[in-house]
Design a protein around this motif. Structure first.
Motif, PDB file in Angstrom:
ATOM      1  N   UNK A 653       0.856  -1.194   0.000  1.00 42.21           N
ATOM      2  CA  UNK A 653       0.000   0.000   0.000  1.00 42.21           C
ATOM      3  C   UNK A 653       0.887   1.237   0.000  1.00 42.21           C
ATOM      4  N   UNK A 654       0.235   2.394  -0.163  1.00 43.48           N
ATOM      5  CA  UNK A 654       0.917   3.666   0.068  1.00 43.48           C
ATOM      6  C   UNK A 654       0.610   4.071   1.509  1.00 43.48           C
ATOM      7  N   UNK A 655       1.638   4.116   2.317  1.00 40.55           N
ATOM      8  CA  UNK A 655       1.485   4.447   3.742  1.00 40.55           C
ATOM      9  C   UNK A 655       2.402   5.612   4.077  1.00 40.55           C
ATOM     10  N   UNK A 656       1.773   6.731   4.404  1.00 42.13           N
ATOM     11  CA  UNK A 656       2.530   7.930   4.786  1.00 42.13           C
ATOM     12  C   UNK A 656       3.568   8.309   3.734  1.00 42.13           C
ATOM     13  N   UNK A 665       1.220  -8.413  10.768  1.00 43.82           N
ATOM     14  CA  UNK A 665       1.556  -7.165  11.453  1.00 43.82           C
ATOM     15  C   UNK A 665       2.904  -6.605  11.011  1.00 43.82           C
ATOM     16  N   UNK A 666       3.559  -7.315  10.137  1.00 45.58           N
ATOM     17  CA  UNK A 666       4.898  -6.934   9.659  1.00 45.58           C
ATOM     18  C   UNK A 666       4.772  -5.826   8.625  1.00 45.58           C
ATOM     19  N   UNK A 667       5.601  -4.777   8.727  1.00 47.80           N
ATOM     20  CA  UNK A 667       5.595  -3.647   7.811  1.00 47.80           C
ATOM     21  C   UNK A 667       7.025  -3.353   7.371  1.00 47.80           C
ATOM     22  N   UNK A 668       7.200  -3.134   6.063  1.00 48.30           N
ATOM     23  CA  UNK A 668       8.516  -2.744   5.542  1.00 48.30           C
ATOM     24  C   UNK A 668       8.324  -1.638   4.515  1.00 48.30           C
ATOM     25  N   UNK A 669       8.982  -0.508   4.780  1.00 46.61           N
ATOM     26  CA  UNK A 669       8.953   0.579   3.803  1.00 46.61           C
ATOM     27  C   UNK A 669       9.966   0.282   2.704  1.00 46.61           C
ATOM     28  N   UNK A 670       9.484   0.285   1.473  1.00 43.83           N
ATOM     29  CA  UNK A 670      10.349  -0.059   0.344  1.00 43.83           C
ATOM     30  C   UNK A 670      11.032   1.184  -0.212  1.00 43.83           C
ATOM     31  N   UNK A 671      10.255   2.224  -0.467  1.00 38.28           N
ATOM     32  CA  UNK A 671      10.819   3.455  -1.027  1.00 38.28           C
ATOM     33  C   UNK A 671       9.814   4.584  -0.863  1.00 38.28           C
ATOM     34  N   UNK A 672      10.346   5.811  -0.774  1.00 37.75           N
ATOM     35  CA  UNK A 672       9.448   6.966  -0.728  1.00 37.75           C
ATOM     36  C   UNK A 672       8.878   7.197  -2.126  1.00 37.75           C
ATOM     37  N   UNK A 673       7.585   7.425  -2.204  1.00 33.07           N
ATOM     38  CA  UNK A 673       6.912   7.550  -3.499  1.00 33.07           C
ATOM     39  C   UNK A 673       7.576   8.610  -4.365  1.00 33.07           C
ATOM     40  N   UNK A 691       3.361   0.503 -10.134  1.00 33.19           N
ATOM     41  CA  UNK A 691       4.514   0.142  -9.297  1.00 33.19           C
ATOM     42  C   UNK A 691       4.098  -0.805  -8.175  1.00 33.19           C
ATOM     43  N   UNK A 692       2.922  -0.636  -7.627  1.00 39.56           N
ATOM     44  CA  UNK A 692       2.485  -1.444  -6.480  1.00 39.56           C
ATOM     45  C   UNK A 692       2.544  -2.949  -6.768  1.00 39.56           C
ATOM     46  N   UNK A 693       1.916  -3.447  -7.845  1.00 40.85           N
ATOM     47  CA  UNK A 693       1.998  -4.897  -8.082  1.00 40.85           C
ATOM     48  C   UNK A 693       3.403  -5.364  -8.442  1.00 40.85           C
ATOM     49  N   UNK A 694       4.204  -4.465  -9.055  1.00 37.63           N
ATOM     50  CA  UNK A 694       5.584  -4.837  -9.375  1.00 37.63           C
ATOM     51  C   UNK A 694       6.378  -5.101  -8.104  1.00 37.63           C
ATOM     52  N   UNK A 695       6.169  -4.271  -7.083  1.00 35.62           N
ATOM     53  CA  UNK A 695       6.848  -4.476  -5.799  1.00 35.62           C
ATOM     54  C   UNK A 695       6.424  -5.809  -5.185  1.00 35.62           C
ATOM     55  N   UNK A 696       5.131  -6.098  -5.243  1.00 29.64           N
ATOM     56  CA  UNK A 696       4.651  -7.373  -4.699  1.00 29.64           C
ATOM     57  C   UNK A 696       5.280  -8.557  -5.421  1.00 29.64           C
ATOM     58  N   UNK A 697       5.319  -8.482  -6.747  1.00 32.68           N
ATOM     59  CA  UNK A 697       5.904  -9.595  -7.515  1.00 32.68           C
ATOM     60  C   UNK A 697       7.357  -9.811  -7.121  1.00 32.68           C
ATOM     61  N   UNK A 702      11.177 -13.138  -3.651  1.00 30.82           N
ATOM     62  CA  UNK A 702      12.218 -13.055  -2.632  1.00 30.82           C
ATOM     63  C   UNK A 702      13.395 -12.185  -3.064  1.00 30.82           C
ATOM     64  N   UNK A 703      13.112 -11.135  -3.859  1.00 30.20           N
ATOM     65  CA  UNK A 703      14.151 -10.170  -4.176  1.00 30.20           C
ATOM     66  C   UNK A 703      14.473  -9.388  -2.896  1.00 30.20           C
ATOM     67  N   UNK A 704      15.719  -9.057  -2.726  1.00 29.86           N
ATOM     68  CA  UNK A 704      16.144  -8.279  -1.577  1.00 29.86           C
ATOM     69  C   UNK A 704      15.501  -6.886  -1.619  1.00 29.86           C
ATOM     70  N   UNK A 705      15.009  -6.410  -0.470  1.00 29.84           N
ATOM     71  CA  UNK A 705      14.330  -5.116  -0.409  1.00 29.84           C
ATOM     72  C   UNK A 705      15.234  -3.993  -0.909  1.00 29.84           C
ATOM     73  N   UNK A 706      16.514  -4.054  -0.563  1.00 26.94           N
ATOM     74  CA  UNK A 706      17.435  -3.015  -1.019  1.00 26.94           C
ATOM     75  C   UNK A 706      17.577  -3.051  -2.541  1.00 26.94           C
ATOM     76  N   UNK A 707      17.549  -4.270  -3.098  1.00 20.73           N
ATOM     77  CA  UNK A 707      17.621  -4.413  -4.549  1.00 20.73           C
ATOM     78  C   UNK A 707      16.363  -3.854  -5.210  1.00 20.73           C
ATOM     79  N   UNK A 708      15.198  -4.104  -4.597  1.00 16.08           N
ATOM     80  CA  UNK A 708      13.945  -3.554  -5.126  1.00 16.08           C
ATOM     81  C   UNK A 708      13.997  -2.038  -5.109  1.00 16.08           C
TER      82      UNK A 708
END
Length: 879
Positions: A653-656, A665-673, A691-697, A702-708
């Motif tokens: 989702x877009x959160x803040x 309950x797990x949350x990970x910020x991937x990148x600022x919009x 971009x949202x479904x691409x991040x999910x895919x 199991x791509x590394x978050x930093x790589x995403x």
């Protein structure tokens, strides 16, 4: 009755995601709409007399004879065509059990759908079924024999032989995808870099040198002999004089055969005279310049089958033969054997018909017999010299009787020839004893050996010899598939496809992907064009370097042919709107949802379907799926997402102001919009949705978050990476944006972006494909009139059945609902429309062009930009 249209479906499709091979026929039954089967006098009786085997069709009554009961109660002719087409194929030896008949929604027009094994057989069966039903409905006689004979011929010419069929059936059991490559026996197993080819029983892993050596019987004999494998003594001769010298030196009995023959062709055994030898020599010369003359070895003929250099089966082969009964002629005895239902032409059945050829005639002549001769009771007459099944011979499985020494002998022979699949032919009196030069010999090693004698021997235990082949090609734990991500929806497919491909490349994959722009392998375009259909996806899956595939799956391709793959790892449905309604008999949103849902329903059970939780239609598809579900939404407060994650589900989702992954309950910020270039500083909502479904895919893979994160930040939008998707060209006095928006939702999304842009005026160049409904074109005009200050209407090159004037009228109806005085100009050509807008734009204007000829427009604007830059540089120099 008229056959309007026919489609051949080859993958998961609108009618079924499990039964992939279907023929879809569109029938016009308007003339028979008032005449169901029960009011056509004698129709059911005529059909039952012609095709009594239809009794086995149960229909909804679910009992034998159910179909005929349905006919007598009354049903429509489309249903009849469906069952006739299925039964015609079944009678011809190609049983098919799935069929459907449904109305298109237009009175008297039906879709008839039925399964097929061979494409041409299915096509022919459809046409024949229509002819038959029409003829019987007219109370006329119909001769079914030519139809059956034609289908039998198609099966004989185009069907796989028993060896290839066994390999395909084994692949199905192991969930290994396969694809037929040509009209013969070339098959590709697996996908991308994990593919393996096999032709008949020669695999891509089989040594080419080994195959060449085995084709030369003299080379084979020399290699084996030098390594102390017992082989018959012999020589190679090229002339009759050389033959006579060998006969004088060696004596009789002899065997004569071509150096490079196969299937027992021109092989003559147990030759006991010079006259017989000379005749056999010249016969062998028809197949080979050089001829082998070797010592005849007494004993039984055994075929040892080796796969991966290990013995898998042994069959004792017996030449075609008859046994006298003191009253039947030789011809009658042959006919009796040929009446065995296990016998057929060539390799179509487990045994082959015995044909009376020149070899048989020579054998009879040598024994002073004729076809009308009567053999004494119990007398055995061999009708062929060679024991090949293809010549009418028989096979008895003796695998469990073979002495271990002989197993080692055969396996060593295979290794010496470097053939991982081969047939070692051995002559021996008794296979339960070790074979040596005094009691037997290895007479040949064959590449590409037939499996028929082992799969279904005439006597003894059948052996599943296909299993070790697939184990050799794909040892336990080795992959046969590559990851497949399939994307469908109304809008956003292409950009989502490109972004996921970029993220996968960042992870080190060699990516193949397809879009409406072309086919790409490892970021190199190999074909320009609309490639969002199955044939383009097949190109990617066939490429031997690709280890990750991403496919844009358009509605048209799904309806036309189905999907190119049986299963995908991840499916994505971006959104579903009314675009394309009224085309290809898809008239309602429910039907369109079913089309798009084909992609989601093809997802592996352990895979994920990624669905838009902000779209009611997309979200509703989850009910029909048996795979995992992941959701995406623009809002962190979406109740569907919250409920899903409360149950441990995965979402983004877009959160803040951040792209944020949720799982439980797990949350990970991937990148600022705003830090993701594709979002145009957060103003391009349509891009954020992509971009949202691409991040999910990426997260599911199991791509590394930093790589995403790096991937999102390095994916720079523009004509090179996202052609026709919000491409911005900044000129001195105005800006131009090229976008592929071609439907109401696309215009609405553009409008959201335009609101965020400050400009002196907003000029829209709009167009719509001519095959859309009136209301769709009007809706585009309605929204465009609200977004833009000025409008330019252009036209696609192909009007798809509409005139430019009609398109103009539909646009104007929508525009006038907003403002009857809106400034509107008609400039049909896309480049001319751009030039007009740029020439008349005010300083600080924003021009947005809905483009069809994307590359042409990009090239035009690039050239205009370069011209402006050169002019500015020249002005600076002069100043």
């Amino acid at each position: 009755m008229e056959l309007l249209e026919m489609r051949v479906l080859k993958g998961p499709n609108y009618w079924s995601t499990y039964r992939k091979q279907l023929i879809e026929v569109k029938l016009d039954l308007q003339e028979l709409e008032h005449r169901p089967t029960h009011v056509i006098d004698g129709f059911t009786d005529r059909l039952e007399a012609l095709m009594p085997s239809l009794f086995d069709h149960r229909c909804s009554e679910n009992r034998p004879g159910g179909f005929f009961e349905r006919l007598r109660k009354g049903t429509w002719m489309g249903h009849v065509v469906e069952h006739i087409a299925l039964e015609l194929q079944t009678v011809a030896g190609m049983p098919c059990g799935f069929g459907r008949t449904r109305s298109t929604g237009k009175k008297g027009i039906y879709h008839v759908v039925f399964a097929y094994q061979l494409e041409n057989a299915g096509i022919f069966a459809a046409k024949a079924a229509v002819r038959m039903a029409e003829t019987l409905a007219r109370n006329e006689n119909y001769d079914i024999s030519p139809d059956i004979n034609k289908l039998v011929q198609i099966k004989k010419n185009e069907g796989f032989g028993p060896s290839t069929n066994s390999l395909i059936n084994e692949a199905k059991k192991r969930n290994i995808p396969y694809k037929r490559i040509d009209a013969n026996s070339l098959v590709m197993f697996g996908q991308g870099k994990h593919q393996k080819m096999i032709c008949a029983t020669t695999a891509s892993t089989t040594s080419t040198i080994g195959v060449e050596l085995a084709a030369d019987k003299n080379d084979t004999r020399n290699i084996l002999s030098k390594n102390f494998i017992p082989v018959p003594e012999g020589s190679v001769v090229s002339s009759e004089a050389e033959l006579r010298k060998v006969m004088n030196d060696s004596g009789f009995p002899l065997v004569i055969k071509p150096v490079n023959g196969n299937h027992g062709r021109a092989v003559k055994i147990n030759i006991r005279s010079g006259e017989e030898a000379v005749k056999a020599f010249w016969k062998a010369k028809e197949f080979s310049d050089s001829v082998i003359v070797e010592r005849f070895v007494n004993g039984h003929d055994y075929r040892f089958l080796l796969i991966d250099f290990k013995l898998q089966a042994v069959a004792r082969r017996t030449p075609a033969m008859i046994i006298g009964d003191n009253h039947s002629t030789i011809q009658e005895l042959i006919d009796r054997i040929n009446s065995d239902p296990r016998r057929g032409q060539g390799h179509e059945k487990v045994l082959t018909f015995i044909e009376i050829d020149s070899i048989t005639e020579d054998i009879l002549k040598g024994k002073n017999l004729e076809l009308n001769s009567v053999l004494p009771s119990g007398e055995i007459l061999f009708l062929k010299d060679a024991a090949n099944l293809s010549a009418g011979g028989t096979a008895t499985d003796v695998t469990d009787l073979v002495h271990p020494f002989n197993i080692a002998l055969a396996e060593r022979s295979a290794r010496l020839m470097n053939l991982n699949i081969c047939g070692v032919d051995m002559i021996a009196e008794d296979i339960t004893f070790p074979v040596n030069r005094s009691n037997g010999a290895v007479i040949e090693v064959n590449a590409g050996p037939g499996f028929r004698m082992h799969l279904a021997p005439t006597k003894g235990k059948g052996r599943n010899v296909a299993e070790p082949v697939l184990k050799m090609l794909y040892p336990e734990g080795s992959p046969c598939r590559i990851p497949i991500i399939a994307i469908t929806g109304t809008n956003g497919k292409t950009t989502t496809t490109r972004l996921i491909s970029h993220l996968a490349k960042q992870e080190g994959y060699t990516v193949g992907y397809t879009t409406t722009d072309g086919i790409y392998i490892n970021d190199q375009i190999i074909f320009h064009g609309d490639c969002a259909g199955p044939s383009s996806a097949e190109v990617v899956l066939s490429d031997p370097i690709v280890d990750f595939a991403v496919f844009e799956c358009a509605r048209g391709g799904i309806l036309r042919s189905g999907l190119a793959f049986d299963k995908c790892d991840i499916s994505i449905i971006t959104n579903i709107t009314e675009d394309h309604l009224g085309l290809n008999d898809i008239n309602t949103l429910d039907q369109l949802v079913r089309v798009k849902g084909v992609v989601a329903r093809s997802t592996m059970i352990a895979g994920y379907a990624i669905l838009n939780a902000d779209d009611d239609l997309v979200y509703g598809i989850r009910e029909s799926l048996d795979c995992n579900i992941a959701l995406f939404s623009l809002s962190e407060n979406n109740p569907r997402v919250r409920s899903h994650c409360d149950e441990g589900g995965l979402a983004v989702v877009i959160e803040k102001g951040y792209f944020t992954l949720w799982k439980g309950e797990w949350r990970v910020r991937v990148a600022r919009v705003k830090d993701v270039p594709l979002t145009l500083e957060g103003r391009a909502i349509s891009m954020i949705k992509n971009i949202l479904p691409a991040i999910l895919a990426a997260a599911i893979r199991d791509f590394d978050i930093r790589s995403i994160r790096r991937g999102l930040q390095s994916f720079i939008p523009g004509p090179e990476t996202t052609p026709g998707r919000m491409n911005i060209f900044q000129f001195k006095d105005y800006n131009v944006i090229i976008d592929y928006a071609h439907n109401p939702d696309g215009i609405i999304q553009l409008g959201e972006f335009v609101k965020s842009v400050n400009s002196s005026e907003k000029i829209g160049i709009i167009a719509c494909p001519g095959d859309r409904r009136d209301q769709d074109i009007q809706t585009m005009g309605f929204y465009a009139a609200q977004i833009f200050d000025k409008l330019i209407i252009r036209h696609d090159k192909d009007g798809r059945g509409r005139t430019n004037e009609d398109i103009n009228n539909q646009f104007m109806q929508g525009i006038h609902k907003v403002n009857s005085k809106k400034e509107v100009v008609i400039v049909s050509d896309e480049i001319e429309a751009l030039a007009y807008a740029m020439e008349h734009a005010l300083k600080g204007a924003l021009i947005i062009a809905c483009s069809e000829e994307i590359q042409k427009s990009i090239d035009f604007l690039t050239e205009a930009k370069n011209t402006e830059l050169k002019s500015s540089q020249l002005h600076d120099v002069n100043r």
